[in-house]
Write a protein that holds these residues in place. Structure first.
Motif: not given
Length: 441
Positions: A72-95
């Protein structure tokens, strides 16, 4: 007139991030107790050459949780980065929404393990699904980003600590009832069924709220600038001046170092503590495990009170040092705990142990522009996850190797890591007054 106003007030509250935090943490504390007890029951008959039955159970449990937590620490790395990018592009609820879906699926998986009597290793697959949704690595920075963007720089530490307070209070309530719910039977299916059903319902409600009602609130661009201007000229307690136009790279690196060292110390100790209390001489039951988790959640409340009391007379850096010293002293004496009463006395020393991380996040958010806040906080969370890939197996193997002569050695090691984490924070404190003096000149 009264009913419509009450309904409107309730609707306004439900649109905030706080109800999501409370429901998620209530469901998670119930799940944590259930998982802990299910793993203990499944590992009861584990045997290893040269080890007693109790030591064999301890080894099997630590091996399971080491693998589970690494996933649960290793697998979320890439998905979390993608969700953070979505958040900074305006989709704040995605993460927030996507990880909550993963929470729900993992809880359903444990329910199936208990009902259908599947192997407990099925939870490794559930951990993968949880990680692919971003997990806590995406969810918590998403929550903190909403709290950060919805507050001014002067109130940010208090707002973030209030989020931690709600998180801890919900955990306290959930932990107190979790042990009792685990002992309730559902027909002939055994213990834990009702506990897991309640946890699933809470996560389902939380997901619905986050999808349909959660509101993204952001302060205007002028308000932080004005606040930052006021801080730079009038505040003697602020450690750093908010710099929305650029990144203070040195302070960011120092804060990352301190967060990694402190999180490694806390995470390594807590990784073992839940298993440590199940062996002799403590030998806790499900109810006692719930009470012990509740004692840990109480620290959220006492840490919040500490922030309220101290923030008017000390800087954010000093707040962090107070919290680190509190944990270092408490976890050191945990090495020598042999009775339940001693455990709770030692817990009293860690009253302010949760002050450092939200305060570090608050300082970190003031070193970067608002447009990079989500990515920066998620990067910190990812750094903490990468650190977990090292400290989880290290603390696990050290604990297994010291079971015979000094099981509490890992807690002493955690205290040392905490003291090391105080060094970069002290450097940040030394840099900040120089910057304020330069600006005054």
């Amino acid at each position: 007139m009264v009913m419509p106003s009450l309904c409107q007030a309730a609707f306004t509250v439900l649109r905030q991030v706080e109800p999501v935090i409370v429901l998620e943490q209530l469901g998670s504390t119930l799940f944590d107790t259930a998982l802990q007890m299910v793993v203990r029951d499944r590992c009861a008959n584990a045997t290893y050459p040269g080890l007693s039955r109790e030591d064999g159970q301890q080894k099997a449990m630590t091996d399971f949780f080491m693998t589970y937590n690494l996933i649960i620490r290793l697998v979320p790395i890439l998905p979390a980065l993608l969700l953070a990018r979505l958040s900074d592009r305006g989709r704040r609820k995605a993460p927030i929404v996507v990880p909550l879906s993963g929470y729900l699926l993992s809880r359903v998986a444990l329910l199936l393990v208990v009902i259908v009597r599947l192997p407990v290793e099925v939870m490794f697959g559930a951990a993968v699904l949880f990680g692919l949704s971003g997990g806590f690595c995406a969810y918590w920075p998403g929550v903190m980003t909403l709290a950060s963007l919805g507050s001014t720089a002067t109130d940010r530490s208090k707002v973030m600590m209030r989020v931690e307070l709600l998180y801890g209070t919900a955990g306290l309530v959930g932990s107190l009832v979790s042990g009792h719910l685990f002992l309730l039977y559902s027909s002939s299916l055994g213990n834990g069924i009702i506990l897991l059903i309640v946890s699933i319902l809470l996560h389902l409600l939380c997901l619905i709220l986050s999808i349909f009602l959660l509101q993204v609130k952001q302060v205007s661009d002028k308000e932080p600038d004005e606040t930052g201007h006021t801080l730079s000229h009038t505040s003697d307690n602020a450690d750093v001046v908010e710099a929305p136009a650029g990144i203070n790279l040195v302070n960011v690196v120092l804060l990352f170092m301190a967060a990694i060292l402190y999180n490694s110390a806390v995470g390594g100790a807590m990784e073992i503590l839940g298993i440590f209390v199940m062996k002799a001489p403590l030998s806790w039951s499900a109810t006692q495990v719930g009470y012990g988790n509740a004692a840990g959640c109480m620290i959220f409340i006492t840490s919040f009170i500490g922030v309220i009391l101290f923030r008017r007379c000390v800087s954010d850096v000093m707040l962090i040092l107070i919290g680190m010293m509190s944990f270092a002293s408490g976890i050191y004496f945990m090495s020598f705990v042999t009775t339940t009463s001693m455990f709770y006395l030692v817990r009293l020393l860690t009253l302010f142990a949760l002050i450092p991380m939200p305060t570090i996040r608050s300082l970190l958010s003031q070193q970067v522009p608002a447009s990079s806040c989500g990515t920066t906080l998620t990067s910190l969370q990812l750094a903490l996850k990468f650190a977990g890939l090292a400290y989880i197996p290290a603390f696990t193997k050290i604990y297994q190797g010291t079971l015979d002569w000094f099981p509490g050695f890992v807690f002493m090691l955690s205290s040392i890591f905490t003291v090391l984490g105080m060094i970069p924070i002290s450097v940040v404190g030394c840099r900040s007054p120089q910057r304020r003096q330069y600006e005054r000149i």
